[in-house]
Design a protein around this motif. Sequence first.
Motif, short mmCIF file in Angstrom:
data_model
loop_
_atom_site.label_atom_id
_atom_site.label_comp_id
_atom_site.label_asym_id
_atom_site.label_seq_id
_atom_site.Cartn_x
_atom_site.Cartn_y
_atom_site.Cartn_z
N MET A 99 34.71 35.66 33.42
CA MET A 99 35.40 36.09 34.64
C MET A 99 36.90 36.15 34.41
O MET A 99 37.58 37.09 34.88
CB MET A 99 35.10 35.12 35.78
N ASN A 119 37.87 39.13 32.49
CA ASN A 119 37.74 40.35 33.30
C ASN A 119 38.84 40.45 34.36
O ASN A 119 38.76 41.29 35.25
CB ASN A 119 36.37 40.38 33.99
N GLY A 120 39.83 39.60 34.29
CA GLY A 120 40.95 39.66 35.23
C GLY A 120 40.71 38.88 36.51
O GLY A 120 41.47 39.05 37.48
N ARG A 121 39.70 38.00 36.54
CA ARG A 121 39.39 37.25 37.75
C ARG A 121 39.51 35.75 37.51
O ARG A 121 38.72 34.95 38.01
CB ARG A 121 37.97 37.58 38.24
N ASP A 155 40.13 33.87 40.78
CA ASP A 155 38.91 33.80 41.59
C ASP A 155 37.95 32.73 41.05
O ASP A 155 37.35 31.97 41.81
CB ASP A 155 38.21 35.16 41.61
N ALA A 156 37.80 32.68 39.74
CA ALA A 156 36.91 31.70 39.13
C ALA A 156 37.38 30.28 39.40
O ALA A 156 36.57 29.38 39.68
CB ALA A 156 36.80 31.96 37.62
N ILE A 197 47.25 33.19 34.75
CA ILE A 197 47.02 33.70 36.10
C ILE A 197 48.38 33.98 36.75
O ILE A 197 49.37 33.31 36.47
CB ILE A 197 46.21 32.71 36.96
N PRO A 215 38.72 34.12 47.30
CA PRO A 215 37.70 35.18 47.36
C PRO A 215 36.59 34.82 48.34
O PRO A 215 35.51 34.34 47.95
CB PRO A 215 37.19 35.24 45.91
N ASP A 259 32.93 36.10 47.70
CA ASP A 259 32.21 35.42 46.61
C ASP A 259 31.80 34.01 47.02
O ASP A 259 30.71 33.54 46.67
CB ASP A 259 33.08 35.36 45.36
N PRO A 262 29.96 34.95 39.77
CA PRO A 262 30.41 33.77 40.53
C PRO A 262 29.38 32.66 40.60
O PRO A 262 29.72 31.48 40.57
CB PRO A 262 30.72 34.35 41.92
#
Length: 510
Positions: free
Chosen positions: A102, A105-107, A110-111, A238, A244, A247, A299
Amino acid sequence: MEILDNLALGFSIALSPWTLMLAVLGCFIGTIVGALPGLGPSNGVAIMIPITFSMGLDAVSALVLLTSIYYGAMYGGRISSILLNIPGDEPALMTTLDGYPMAKNGRAADALVISGVASFVGALLATIGLMLLAPLLSRVAYQFGPGEYFALYLLAFATLGGISSNNQAKAALASCIGLMIAMIGLDPNSGLPRLTGGNLHLYDGIDFLVAIVGLFAVSEIFFFIESHGKSSAAGVTIDKVRVPWRDIWSTRWTMLRSSFLGFFAGVLPGAGASLGSFMTYMMEKSIAGDKGKFGTGVPKGVAAPEAGNNAAAGGALVPMLTLGVPGSGTTAVLLAVLVTLNITPGPTLFTDRPDVVWGLIAALLIANFVLLFMNVPMVKVFVKVLQVPPAILLPGVTMVSFVGIYSLTGSYFDLLLVVGFGVLGYLLRKLDIPTVPVILGILLGHQMEKQLRDAMVLSDGSAWGLIYTRPSQPEDISYIATGLLIAAVLGFFAPIFLRRFITKPQRVSD
């Protein structure tokens, strides 16, 4: 109503300004310790024990600080797992499977937020489970006599060895090393010295705090110098943190299922957070099937292990408080703290020292909310910890360990023992021998020997004394002791067969 009254007593203690400050401080320190690769909750708590005692804290304050560090480290372990693909500790290993993809993948943000919320849900439900289940289990523990307690200790060694190592022989060897160290000192019955080598400093035995700091903290320093000291890992960074919500909502049932399964995995003596993390991840992966795309950065693959390992961390406190048997390596360290504070864990703890138990439970409930509000908006602050150069980190950890031990004992010989245990821990890890059974042997060795001797006395030396020695009805078979002995045998040999049948040979392609 009894539970509510006890919880009100706990909150009256936990909501004092001093206790609240210790809880916040413990959460902050624990998150930093958990974020550093390789340290983990066991080392973090072990390093802070000498400082805690040098501060002169009472029993409730010391436990609140150390358990807050414990919970905080479980939260913080996800940070390096997601950003560096390096688990902060063993339970965070499963988080890397989807957390790091994640992040790639640019998240990454969020993770981190999803894992923080999942950790909160798991830890909160586990604390509620501790509040409901521990008093019930403590009532069952009143039926325990010497034979039952010896069988329970044996079960702890058997299951802890099966989970903490892939080699049962090495786990058994580690347990024997711990028991041998516990035998050092004067024999409790005859008063004759055992395994002292004529050294007067060893007549009082080995202080388990010295052993814990050496095996966990100092050995980690040696290992970190060898494996990570030359360069720091470069991971994902980050920029902006957002919540999010979609999610989090989509993983709500994953968090709940994983929390319940992780809690009961933690209640099993010796299972701990590693098993909870693995079981919850595999459960969600099997539920999702091929469409789940686990391992590619989903997620649910982050929420499941984080909820599971934090719930297991809370569940591991149940057998420690009610039976005096640690459910994990970190609770073994906490058990040593209780013994040092002259507090005897077991069924009488809930009636003799309700202020300790319920003050701790209330403080853990508060600490969960503190960690949630601390870990989501301040996650960028904790990420900075990963950039601390080893040249600064290592001397600081070494100084804290040695100064803390010397402030407790005032003995240069104990400092030599710390170094000796550090070398021993380093060698054990190099040989892939788990150190947790060693700690368990040192902690439980004296009580295990005492219960065995008492059982033999009650049965007039009979070989079947372990299953015929019940305090109330000496002539009847103790089904509790018999069941625990059978469970110990199964717990030791079951992992051998499980690994043989679960592990499938892979073909080598041309």
